[in-house]
Design an enzyme around this catalytic site. Structure first.
Site, PDB file in Angstrom:
ATOM      1  N   LYS A 110     -17.644  10.346 -16.297  1.00 14.93           N
ATOM      2  CA  LYS A 110     -18.408   9.869 -17.472  1.00 14.93           C
ATOM      3  C   LYS A 110     -19.442  10.884 -17.945  1.00 14.93           C
ATOM      4  O   LYS A 110     -19.627  11.090 -19.142  1.00 14.93           O
ATOM      5  CB  LYS A 110     -19.097   8.547 -17.143  1.00 14.93           C
ATOM      6  CG  LYS A 110     -19.988   8.620 -15.922  1.00 14.93           C
ATOM      7  CD  LYS A 110     -19.818   7.444 -14.988  1.00 14.93           C
ATOM      8  CE  LYS A 110     -20.243   7.847 -13.586  1.00 14.93           C
ATOM      9  NZ  LYS A 110     -20.159   6.809 -12.607  1.00 14.93           N
ATOM     10  N   GLU A 134     -10.119   6.909 -19.472  1.00 15.87           N
ATOM     11  CA  GLU A 134     -10.351   5.467 -19.326  1.00 15.87           C
ATOM     12  C   GLU A 134     -11.219   5.154 -18.108  1.00 15.87           C
ATOM     13  O   GLU A 134     -12.090   4.282 -18.149  1.00 15.87           O
ATOM     14  CB  GLU A 134      -8.994   4.745 -19.200  1.00 15.87           C
ATOM     15  CG  GLU A 134      -9.095   3.253 -19.033  1.00 15.87           C
ATOM     16  CD  GLU A 134      -9.677   2.563 -20.263  1.00 15.87           C
ATOM     17  OE1 GLU A 134      -9.011   2.585 -21.303  1.00 15.87           O
ATOM     18  OE2 GLU A 134     -10.800   2.011 -20.173  1.00 15.87           O
ATOM     19  N   VAL A 137     -15.360   4.810 -17.787  1.00 17.98           N
ATOM     20  CA  VAL A 137     -16.205   3.675 -18.197  1.00 17.98           C
ATOM     21  C   VAL A 137     -15.712   2.392 -17.545  1.00 17.98           C
ATOM     22  O   VAL A 137     -14.560   1.995 -17.729  1.00 17.98           O
ATOM     23  CB  VAL A 137     -16.191   3.516 -19.734  1.00 17.98           C
ATOM     24  CG1 VAL A 137     -17.060   2.338 -20.151  1.00 17.98           C
ATOM     25  CG2 VAL A 137     -16.674   4.787 -20.412  1.00 17.98           C
ATOM     26  N   ILE A 141     -11.682  -1.726 -15.594  1.00 18.50           N
ATOM     27  CA  ILE A 141     -11.561  -2.527 -16.824  1.00 18.50           C
ATOM     28  C   ILE A 141     -11.048  -1.615 -17.944  1.00 18.50           C
ATOM     29  O   ILE A 141     -11.668  -0.594 -18.227  1.00 18.50           O
ATOM     30  CB  ILE A 141     -12.925  -3.122 -17.257  1.00 18.50           C
ATOM     31  CG1 ILE A 141     -13.573  -3.889 -16.104  1.00 18.50           C
ATOM     32  CG2 ILE A 141     -12.752  -4.011 -18.478  1.00 18.50           C
ATOM     33  CD1 ILE A 141     -14.987  -4.396 -16.414  1.00 18.50           C
ATOM     34  N   ASP A 206     -26.597   6.546 -15.769  1.00 21.09           N
ATOM     35  CA  ASP A 206     -25.174   6.239 -15.600  1.00 21.09           C
ATOM     36  C   ASP A 206     -24.694   5.308 -16.725  1.00 21.09           C
ATOM     37  O   ASP A 206     -23.655   5.543 -17.348  1.00 21.09           O
ATOM     38  CB  ASP A 206     -24.967   5.580 -14.226  1.00 21.09           C
ATOM     39  CG  ASP A 206     -23.538   5.185 -13.974  1.00 21.09           C
ATOM     40  OD1 ASP A 206     -22.714   6.072 -13.722  1.00 21.09           O
ATOM     41  OD2 ASP A 206     -23.233   3.974 -14.054  1.00 21.09           O
ATOM     42  N   LYS A 210     -21.959   5.981 -20.013  1.00 21.62           N
ATOM     43  CA  LYS A 210     -20.831   5.100 -20.355  1.00 21.62           C
ATOM     44  C   LYS A 210     -20.980   4.557 -21.774  1.00 21.62           C
ATOM     45  O   LYS A 210     -20.003   4.477 -22.530  1.00 21.62           O
ATOM     46  CB  LYS A 210     -20.751   3.956 -19.338  1.00 21.62           C
ATOM     47  CG  LYS A 210     -20.390   4.444 -17.926  1.00 21.62           C
ATOM     48  CD  LYS A 210     -20.635   3.361 -16.881  1.00 21.62           C
ATOM     49  CE  LYS A 210     -20.348   3.850 -15.465  1.00 21.62           C
ATOM     50  NZ  LYS A 210     -20.871   2.956 -14.439  1.00 21.62           N
TER      51      LYS A 210
HETATM   52  N1  HSE Z   1     -22.719   4.026  -9.662  1.00 20.34           N
HETATM   53  C1  HSE Z   1     -21.805   3.440 -10.597  1.00 20.34           C
HETATM   54  C2  HSE Z   1     -22.117   1.955 -10.661  1.00 20.34           C
HETATM   55  C3  HSE Z   1     -20.385   3.701 -10.137  1.00 20.34           C
HETATM   56  O1  HSE Z   1     -22.905   1.468  -9.850  1.00 20.34           O
HETATM   57  O2  HSE Z   1     -21.607   1.288 -11.534  1.00 20.34           O
HETATM   58  C4  HSE Z   1     -19.353   3.569 -11.217  1.00 20.34           C
HETATM   59  O3  HSE Z   1     -19.588   4.379 -12.315  1.00 20.34           O
END
Ligand code: HSE
Length: 440
Positions: A110, A134, A137, A141, A206, A210
């Site tokens: 990502k 894909e 993100v 899903i 994070d 996404k």
């Molecule tokens: N560290 C991320 C989370 C992992 O907790 O969603 C998946 O991208």
């Protein structure tokens, strides 16, 4: 490659990175090889793996292995390079090298796509290859395919989702177990949910990576990670979680992308959402994303946002799609962001000051006449109307006041909070959390 040759020849895949997702990808490709070949029309063969070390979680007997991942990117035999090393610098160099060598790219990265995607797509276009992501993100899903294909008939109004499992796990534990933030974070790290740098999870980076990708595919805008407003969950206290519940809300960390008609909102932050919404029932490490389209109305997608095989599910789906498309002319394939390159929108991304929201406010004030009157006057001077308010009882010291406001421009709220924090009867550590009702 001619169509007749394609039917008999296997699609040759090179995998760079054999960590959690890499080993999951090998296992899914091997376990479901027969069914996958029926779906593609020919077999998928793992022809080359690049990894610093083997991983006992998968069986790579008989597969060529290089310790130098760039040997995979330049291997003339490979059709598709699957980048699963993570990070941005080496991953960017690896992917650009593979593209120059005519490889299609599948990645779960990502940060790479959100921060370097525009450059990567341009290089891919120049070299006539595809890039699919894909798995970047919400893990398993299929949210990008849903947006770019299943919902392609719609004008997308907004997308709102729980797209960081670690943050959701922490908020769930705080609410259900009454546990403090730091304690739950340490547990999430020991359970392996958190990113290598857990600040990426708890400070919203994070989720912002996404959301950047989601928004580009929803609205046909270039990837603009630097314009996402980002706020994490590290300042949320148990007191906030309990007060939100008293008003009928839960606190969730949401990524929100909204087409306002005069620009695009891109923001990740803790959000009060009504307890009766489906999103508020999403607990633990699970992810869920709501999409509101003008034709379909509100939809919701739920599932595992991380983990070896859920993420491999998305990686392998991209490999399958590419395997099917290998015989199709480059210009006829679905575009990287689902819109044609010359049809991208230059809609502006709004700054957070231009966003309008209801707010939850928590203040600690001195318990004496006139204090509340001063606060409400400042709110009213800044066009802020109060929807509900609770003054909590306390034995000693400052009194907590919790209030919900009607919709207000963020800029007005900032001005009001600065004035309130300057009052010597108010503790200046005021908490504010935006509220979304998620109505269609
Ligand atoms: N560290 C991320 C989370 C992992 O907790 O969603 C998946 O991208």
């Amino acid at each position: 490659m001619k169509r007749e040759d394609a039917k008999v020849n296997a699609v040759k895949v090179g995998i760079a990175g054999l960590g959690t997702v890499g080993s999951g990808t090998v296992n899914v490709l091997q376990r479901n090889a027969g069914e996958i070949a029926r779906r593609v029309g020919r077999p998928i063969e793992i022809a080359h793996i690049g990894a610093r070390r083997d991983n006992p979680a998968c069986d790579i007997n008989g597969i060529r292995v290089s310790r130098d991942i760039f040997a995979v990117a330049t291997d003339p035999e490979i059709d598709i390079l699957v980048e699963l090393i993570g990070g941005t610098d080496t991953a960017r160099e690896l992917v650009l090298t593979a593209i120059k060598n005519g490889k299609h790219i599948v990645t779960a990265n990502k940060a790479l796509i959100a921060e370097h995607g525009n450059e990567i797509f341009q290089a891919a276009h120049q070299n006539g290859v595809d890039v699919a992501f894909e798995a970047a993100v919400a893990g398993g899903i299929p949210i990008l395919k849903s947006l770019g294909e299943g919902l392609a008939a719609n004008h997308i109004n907004w997308v709102a989702g729980i797209i960081n499992g670690t943050g959701n796990y922490i908020l769930t534990e705080m609410e259900q177990g009454g546990r403090a933030f730091q304690e739950v974070l340490e547990e999430a790290q020991s359970l392996g949910y958190a990113e290598a740098d857990p600040t990426f999870d708890v400070e919203g980076v994070d989720a912002a990576h996404k959301l950047t990708i989601i928004a580009s595919i929803a609205f046909g805008i270039p990837l603009q990670f630097s314009k996402v407003y980002m706020e994490g969950i590290s300042r949320i206290t148990i007191e906030d979680v309990k007060s939100a519940a008293q008003f009928g809300y839960r606190i969730k960390h949401l990524g929100i992308a909204k087409d306002t008609g005069h620009g695009i909102e891109l923001r990740v932050h803790p959000t009060l959402i009504p307890r009766e919404t489906m999103l508020s029932a999403v607990n633990g490490v699970m992810n869920a994303i709501m999409i509101d389209g003008d034709a379909v109305g509100p939809t919701m997608f739920y599932g595992a946002g991380a983990g070896a095989e859920p993420t491999a599910s998305a990686v392998v789906a991209d490999i399958i799609e590419m395997g099917r498309a290998l015989t199709v002319d480059h210009d006829e394939r679905v575009r990287y962001l689902g819109f044609h390159a010359d049809q991208m929108s230059d809609d502006p991304i709004l700054t957070i000051d231009d966003v309008s929201c209801s707010f939850y406010l928590r203040l600690h004030v001195q318990d004496k006449p006139g204090v509340l009157a001063n606060i409400t006057r400042i709110l009213s001077d800044n066009h802020i109307s109060i929807e509900a308010m609770v003054q909590k009882e306390t034995e000693e010291g400052l009194v907590p006041i919790v209030m919900m406001t009607h919709k207000v421009l963020e800029g007005d709220m900032n001005a009001a909070l600065a004035a309130i924090a300057a009052l010597d009867t108010v503790d200046n550590s005021i908490m504010r959390i935006r509220v979304e009702t998620l109505d269609a």
